[in-house]
Design an enzyme around this catalytic site. Sequence first.
Site, PDB file in Angstrom:
ATOM      1  CB  ILE A 141      -0.970   0.000   1.185  1.00 54.75           C
ATOM      2  CG1 ILE A 141      -1.822  -1.279   1.171  1.00 54.75           C
ATOM      3  CG2 ILE A 141      -1.857   1.232   1.144  1.00 54.75           C
ATOM      4  CD1 ILE A 141      -2.565  -1.528  -0.130  1.00 54.75           C
ATOM      5  CG  ASP A 142       3.779   2.554   3.088  1.00 58.38           C
ATOM      6  OD1 ASP A 142       2.866   3.362   3.276  1.00 58.38           O
ATOM      7  OD2 ASP A 142       4.471   2.087   4.011  1.00 58.38           O
ATOM      8  CG  LEU A 143       6.060  -0.492  -2.111  1.00 60.37           C
ATOM      9  CD1 LEU A 143       6.479  -1.889  -2.557  1.00 60.37           C
ATOM     10  CD2 LEU A 143       7.276   0.420  -2.048  1.00 60.37           C
TER      11      LEU A 143
ATOM     12  N   GLY B  64       2.979   5.630  -3.259  1.00 63.11           N
ATOM     13  CA  GLY B  64       4.066   6.380  -3.872  1.00 63.11           C
ATOM     14  C   GLY B  64       3.908   6.494  -5.380  1.00 63.11           C
TER      15      GLY B  64
END
Length: 428
Positions: free
Chosen positions: A192-194, A197
């Site tokens: 989810i972070d990736l 981004g």
Amino acid sequence: MNTTTSPSSSSSPAAGALDGLRVLDLSRVLAGPWCTQNLADLGADVVKIEKPGAGDDTRHWGPPFFPDEHGQPTDEACYFAACNRNKRSVTVDMATPEGQQLIRQLASSSDVVVENFKTGGLARYGLDYASLSALNPRLVYCSVTGFGHTGPYAQRAGYDLLVQAMSGLMSITGHADGEAGGGPLRVGVAVIDLFTGMYATTAILAALHARERTGRGQHIDIALLDVAMATLANQGASYLNADVVPQRQGNSHPSLVPYQDFPTQDGRMLLAIGNDGQFARFCEAAGTDWAGDARFATNAARVRHRQALVPLMSEVTRQRPTAAWIALLEDKAVPCGPINDIGQAFDDPQVRARGLRVAQQRWPDGTPPAGRAVNTVVSTASPLRLSDTPVQLRHAPPALGQHTEEVLREHLGLDGERLAALRARGVV
């Protein structure tokens, strides 16, 4: 450990696609830095602001830590290298009025600011969108938060693992409850972070394009929860349109069969058969007549009769080693491959041929200054391959504050006396 240099790092006279773009990176950990690394790889000048003496949280997220020249672990975590290539590190204490003023000056001459503080967290420093856009109306300002700037959760802190759980992603990841090892699982990397981004990168590029028409920047509100819900993709669409709540089913696919791992003579392999032609070619290679069986002739039929087909296939796949299956199916356009660990993946001939392991030196002469134990940093190459404006490897993931004096001289025109005074007061 064999280290190669990506083809995209070769010396080239071509400027990067985003050459001339200035980005002020106030983010830390993963989602924001993943976005700014994309921009940096594409040629933007990314200045990463870090807290003096501490820096980005991920500098301390270990073990594992970088080894020194004697092979002993240092206090620098490897995590930081994943998302901070091609940036310059500047230490500024934004809790001080002088530090805030330095950041405002940098923002005044920047095109983009990326930050991932809690909603409203930078307003008290005068570093929020309203404050900085008043100084620089062309500024594109991207805020990355857990839950966005509106709604009942806006003030909550959000982390990838929490959002994987809340979004339903963990409910469809892992084996079913009745199977060995059953239960919800997080994905092995912070997806989810990736994804956040990547969405942030896309939104920034769109805002820069819009600025060409309007002459003004804008505020971008990117939330991990929004991204997580969007990336449920077909699983989300199944619920929204057919009122079907997807369930965990291990490595198999809810809508495709066979599309999962299978046992082999010496381990397991992955078959990713996405259409009836591929299935027929697999059956011919395997010496079976399943493609002529009405239960298995079409994908829809195979999904309905999954419980009958998969055990039959497993009996056959156990008769050859994994490498033999791959060799058998490779020229028949049947997607088949090994299930590698990460070491095996980096040693794969295709990965090596594409130059996906890259090594950089923080100090080009190979000699770190006193007190700096780590010089060579290895990371994964950018997957962005542009023919005319290729990605360039300009800066290794930097040491903390490595470029403070260089950037403040270059961007703000500060002289040695002023820089020494700021350093003496702990501002930089």
